[in-house]
Design a protein around this motif. Structure first.
Motif, PDB file in Angstrom:
ATOM      1  N   THR A  32      52.957 -47.597 -11.351  1.00 36.21           N
ATOM      2  CA  THR A  32      52.373 -48.794 -10.741  1.00 36.21           C
ATOM      3  C   THR A  32      50.885 -48.935 -11.047  1.00 36.21           C
ATOM      4  O   THR A  32      50.168 -49.617 -10.332  1.00 36.21           O
ATOM      5  CB  THR A  32      52.563 -48.797  -9.214  1.00 36.21           C
ATOM      6  N   HIS A  33      50.410 -48.296 -12.106  1.00 36.79           N
ATOM      7  CA  HIS A  33      49.010 -48.362 -12.542  1.00 36.79           C
ATOM      8  C   HIS A  33      48.055 -47.906 -11.433  1.00 36.79           C
ATOM      9  O   HIS A  33      47.035 -48.526 -11.152  1.00 36.79           O
ATOM     10  CB  HIS A  33      48.656 -49.763 -13.034  1.00 36.79           C
ATOM     11  N   THR A  34      48.378 -46.780 -10.817  1.00 37.38           N
ATOM     12  CA  THR A  34      47.561 -46.185  -9.769  1.00 37.38           C
ATOM     13  C   THR A  34      46.537 -45.240 -10.382  1.00 37.38           C
ATOM     14  O   THR A  34      46.853 -44.505 -11.312  1.00 37.38           O
ATOM     15  CB  THR A  34      48.472 -45.398  -8.788  1.00 37.38           C
ATOM     16  N   ASP A  35      45.331 -45.230  -9.841  1.00 37.93           N
ATOM     17  CA  ASP A  35      44.314 -44.263 -10.261  1.00 37.93           C
ATOM     18  C   ASP A  35      44.789 -42.884  -9.816  1.00 37.93           C
ATOM     19  O   ASP A  35      44.800 -42.575  -8.622  1.00 37.93           O
ATOM     20  CB  ASP A  35      42.965 -44.603  -9.628  1.00 37.93           C
ATOM     21  N   LEU A  36      45.209 -42.077 -10.763  1.00 38.47           N
ATOM     22  CA  LEU A  36      45.805 -40.778 -10.437  1.00 38.47           C
ATOM     23  C   LEU A  36      44.813 -39.806  -9.819  1.00 38.47           C
ATOM     24  O   LEU A  36      45.214 -38.885  -9.108  1.00 38.47           O
ATOM     25  CB  LEU A  36      46.428 -40.166 -11.700  1.00 38.47           C
ATOM     26  N   THR A  37      43.531 -39.993 -10.056  1.00 37.56           N
ATOM     27  CA  THR A  37      42.527 -39.094  -9.477  1.00 37.56           C
ATOM     28  C   THR A  37      42.378 -39.325  -7.980  1.00 37.56           C
ATOM     29  O   THR A  37      41.811 -38.488  -7.284  1.00 37.56           O
ATOM     30  CB  THR A  37      41.152 -39.261 -10.153  1.00 37.56           C
ATOM     31  N   ARG A  38      42.915 -40.429  -7.470  1.00 36.49           N
ATOM     32  CA  ARG A  38      42.824 -40.744  -6.035  1.00 36.49           C
ATOM     33  C   ARG A  38      44.177 -40.663  -5.332  1.00 36.49           C
ATOM     34  O   ARG A  38      44.274 -40.920  -4.144  1.00 36.49           O
ATOM     35  CB  ARG A  38      42.239 -42.139  -5.854  1.00 36.49           C
ATOM     36  N   ALA A  39      45.217 -40.329  -6.073  1.00 35.85           N
ATOM     37  CA  ALA A  39      46.571 -40.297  -5.527  1.00 35.85           C
ATOM     38  C   ALA A  39      46.850 -38.974  -4.818  1.00 35.85           C
ATOM     39  O   ALA A  39      46.367 -37.920  -5.233  1.00 35.85           O
ATOM     40  CB  ALA A  39      47.583 -40.505  -6.648  1.00 35.85           C
ATOM     41  N   ASP A  40      47.662 -39.051  -3.747  1.00 35.53           N
ATOM     42  CA  ASP A  40      48.101 -37.806  -3.101  1.00 35.53           C
ATOM     43  C   ASP A  40      49.130 -37.140  -4.008  1.00 35.53           C
ATOM     44  O   ASP A  40      49.575 -37.720  -5.001  1.00 35.53           O
ATOM     45  CB  ASP A  40      48.657 -38.075  -1.698  1.00 35.53           C
ATOM     46  N   THR A  45      52.516 -39.080  -4.657  1.00 35.52           N
ATOM     47  CA  THR A  45      52.309 -40.279  -5.471  1.00 35.52           C
ATOM     48  C   THR A  45      52.014 -39.893  -6.918  1.00 35.52           C
ATOM     49  O   THR A  45      52.541 -40.504  -7.850  1.00 35.52           O
ATOM     50  CB  THR A  45      51.158 -41.128  -4.905  1.00 35.52           C
ATOM     51  N   LEU A  46      51.174 -38.887  -7.092  1.00 34.99           N
ATOM     52  CA  LEU A  46      50.830 -38.419  -8.434  1.00 34.99           C
ATOM     53  C   LEU A  46      52.084 -38.018  -9.203  1.00 34.99           C
ATOM     54  O   LEU A  46      52.311 -38.455 -10.332  1.00 34.99           O
ATOM     55  CB  LEU A  46      49.850 -37.251  -8.336  1.00 34.99           C
ATOM     56  N   THR A  47      52.923 -37.218  -8.588  1.00 32.95           N
ATOM     57  CA  THR A  47      54.158 -36.776  -9.241  1.00 32.95           C
ATOM     58  C   THR A  47      55.073 -37.953  -9.551  1.00 32.95           C
ATOM     59  O   THR A  47      55.613 -38.059 -10.656  1.00 32.95           O
ATOM     60  CB  THR A  47      54.890 -35.749  -8.357  1.00 32.95           C
ATOM     61  N   VAL A  74      40.714 -39.375 -15.299  1.00 33.62           N
ATOM     62  CA  VAL A  74      41.546 -38.171 -15.311  1.00 33.62           C
ATOM     63  C   VAL A  74      40.802 -37.029 -14.631  1.00 33.62           C
ATOM     64  O   VAL A  74      39.582 -36.979 -14.644  1.00 33.62           O
ATOM     65  CB  VAL A  74      41.934 -37.796 -16.768  1.00 33.62           C
ATOM     66  N   ASP A  75      41.566 -36.153 -14.032  1.00 32.67           N
ATOM     67  CA  ASP A  75      41.032 -34.904 -13.500  1.00 32.67           C
ATOM     68  C   ASP A  75      42.071 -33.814 -13.755  1.00 32.67           C
ATOM     69  O   ASP A  75      43.144 -34.083 -14.317  1.00 32.67           O
ATOM     70  CB  ASP A  75      40.663 -35.015 -12.016  1.00 32.67           C
ATOM     71  N   ALA A  76      41.751 -32.593 -13.366  1.00 29.99           N
ATOM     72  CA  ALA A  76      42.644 -31.456 -13.652  1.00 29.99           C
ATOM     73  C   ALA A  76      44.015 -31.626 -13.001  1.00 29.99           C
ATOM     74  O   ALA A  76      45.036 -31.248 -13.589  1.00 29.99           O
ATOM     75  CB  ALA A  76      41.990 -30.152 -13.213  1.00 29.99           C
ATOM     76  N   ARG A  77      44.081 -32.199 -11.796  1.00 27.89           N
ATOM     77  CA  ARG A  77      45.368 -32.422 -11.121  1.00 27.89           C
ATOM     78  C   ARG A  77      46.248 -33.368 -11.920  1.00 27.89           C
ATOM     79  O   ARG A  77      47.449 -33.144 -12.082  1.00 27.89           O
ATOM     80  CB  ARG A  77      45.153 -33.022  -9.729  1.00 27.89           C
TER      81      ARG A  77
END
Length: 111
Positions: A9-17, A20-22, A50-53
């Motif tokens: 859904t074009h979510t900012d993955l660096t801010r996702a729990d 949601t990230l998975t 992007v971040d390490a997660r």
């Protein structure tokens, strides 16, 4: 031609729990593969962030590589730098972006 993922859904993955990230990376890959009948190998981080997660989630989802506008200190096949190309980019702007991109980026390690 390749069809890769840009998230569910074009979510900012660096801010996702974590959940949601998975879901964003794994479910988008599964849907693309179901629709195309071919493996989805590439991922492009939404908004270029992007971040390490996020890198770890994309790797665990089975993508072979991933790109970010500015991966910062991250490097390797799941944190490849890319240049943004938009509809307003002219030949001259693309030329400048290419030159600046080479100056800003360090060599990719671990590929």
């Amino acid at each position: 031609m390749e069809i890769g993922s840009h998230g569910l859904t074009h979510t900012d993955l660096t801010r996702a729990d974590d959940a949601t990230l998975t879901a964003e990376v794994a479910e988008s890959r599964a849907r693309i593969e179901e629709l195309t009948g071919a493996p989805a190998e590439g991922f492009c981080y939404p908004y270029g962030t992007v971040d390490a997660r996020a890198v770890e989630a994309v790797r665990k989802a089975g993508y072979a590589y991933a790109c970010a506008i500015d991966p910062g200190p991250l490097t390797g096949p799941h944190a490849l730098p890319r240049a943004h190309v938009g509809q307003n980019d002219t030949a001259w702007r693309l030329h400048l972006k290419l030159r600046l991109h080479r100056l800003r980026r360090r060599p990719v390690e671990g590929v």
